[in-house]
Design a protein around this motif. Structure first.
Motif, mmCIF file in Angstrom:
data_model
loop_
_atom_site.group_PDB
_atom_site.id
_atom_site.type_symbol
_atom_site.label_atom_id
_atom_site.label_comp_id
_atom_site.label_asym_id
_atom_site.label_seq_id
_atom_site.Cartn_x
_atom_site.Cartn_y
_atom_site.Cartn_z
ATOM 1 N N SER A 261 0.850 -1.197 0.000
ATOM 2 C CA SER A 261 0.000 0.000 0.000
ATOM 3 C C SER A 261 0.881 1.241 0.000
ATOM 4 C CB SER A 261 -0.903 0.012 1.235
ATOM 5 O OG SER A 261 -1.639 1.230 1.321
ATOM 6 N N GLY A 262 0.315 2.349 -0.489
ATOM 7 C CA GLY A 262 1.033 3.614 -0.430
ATOM 8 C C GLY A 262 0.567 4.506 0.693
ATOM 9 N N ALA B 62 5.474 4.784 3.609
ATOM 10 C CA ALA B 62 5.603 4.955 2.167
ATOM 11 C C ALA B 62 6.860 5.748 1.832
ATOM 12 C CB ALA B 62 4.363 5.662 1.616
ATOM 13 N N THR C 197 -1.832 5.091 -2.679
ATOM 14 C CA THR C 197 -1.211 3.951 -3.366
ATOM 15 C C THR C 197 -0.937 4.285 -4.830
ATOM 16 O OG1 THR C 197 -2.225 2.316 -1.890
ATOM 17 C CG2 THR C 197 -1.528 1.542 -4.064
ATOM 18 N N LEU D 188 2.094 6.495 -5.096
ATOM 19 C CA LEU D 188 3.344 5.760 -4.924
ATOM 20 C C LEU D 188 3.706 5.001 -6.193
ATOM 21 C CD1 LEU D 188 4.680 3.872 -1.898
ATOM 22 C CD2 LEU D 188 4.446 2.602 -4.038
ATOM 23 N N LEU E 56 9.986 4.682 -0.572
ATOM 24 C CA LEU E 56 10.407 5.478 -1.724
ATOM 25 C C LEU E 56 11.880 5.853 -1.635
ATOM 26 C CD1 LEU E 56 7.259 7.758 -2.090
ATOM 27 C CD2 LEU E 56 8.013 6.006 -3.707
#
Length: 236
Positions: free
Chosen positions: A123-124, A138, A176, A179, A142
């Motif tokens: 999930s983001g 998140a 999400t 991302l 990243l």
């Protein structure tokens, strides 16, 4: 046979709230380095040119090395790269929290380690990641992807996603998608959440099926566009 799969560890100790693996496979147990090396050398002698190292959480590998101390997946990769005839090394599946500095460096320094990494994020949304017990944010994911690409700019990233996790809102779903847009995946596996008996998330109220369906279709459409772009970039 030019490709073979070699199991180097079993189990998982992460206890994501949606996952049954720790309850069915147990916690992480790694094979000794020498056992793996012997198996890979035998396979290479039989003509195998590519191996895929397997584990439910393979980058947590800590098998006993020849010095009697735990060896990381990176040290294993460096050693396997010396096996005569072995041209390619892959591994799957990984957890972001076990993507150590030495493994990132190995992607830069070991020619046999393919420019490919399956790194599930699920999930983001930080709120959903906490509910999933993923133990990363998140932004941390990243920044990790950025470090990996700095070490190996041509690496192709893939991932796993769960949509419709209990409590997921439109805002969580949008996070999400953001991302995914930022990372740019070569491909990914994406699924609607389904409860696994005995897991912490199993008793939570699920989303309405049509909502999860719509979100999955939107996510998969984006991932399909990214996959096509990655494939187009390989032409020629």
């Amino acid at each position: 046979m030019i490709r073979a799969f070699v199991s180097i560890m079993e189990g998982c100790s992460k206890y994501c709230s949606f996952c049954v693996v720790p309850y069915t496979r147990g916690t992480e147990i790694s094979r000794p380095f020498e056992d793996v090396l012997v198996e890979v050398a035998q396979l290479a002698a039989q003509g195998v040119r590519e191996i895929n190292l397997l584990g439910q959480n393979v980058n947590a590998y800590d098998g006993e090395g020849p010095d009697g101390k735990p060896w990381t997946l990176a040290r294993l990769a460096y050693a396997l790269a010396e096996v005569p005839g072995l041209d390619r090394i892959r591994y799957t599946t990984s957890h972001p929290n076990d993507m150590a500095d030495d493994l990132i460096a190995a992607h830069r320094d070991v020619p046999q380690l393919m420019p490919y990494l399956h790194l599930p994020v699920q999930s983001g949304s930080d709120r959903i990641l906490r509910a999933m017990n993923r133990k990363h944010t998140a932004d941390q994911y990243l920044r990790l992807v950025g470090r990996i690409r700095e070490a190996r700019p041509d690496i192709l990233m893939t991932s796993d996603f769960i949509v419709g996790f209990p409590g997921e809102t439109d805002e969580d779903h949008a996070a999400t998608l953001r991302l995914v847009e930022e990372v740019g995946y070569g491909t990914a596996f994406s699924f609607k959440y389904s409860p696994r008996p005995g897991t912490p998330a199993a008793g939570r109220t699920p989303l309405e099926d049509h909502v999860a369906d719509a979100r999955l279709q939107e996510l998969q459409a984006l991932l399909t566009r990214q996959q096509k772009a990655a494939q187009d970039g390989m032409v020629g």
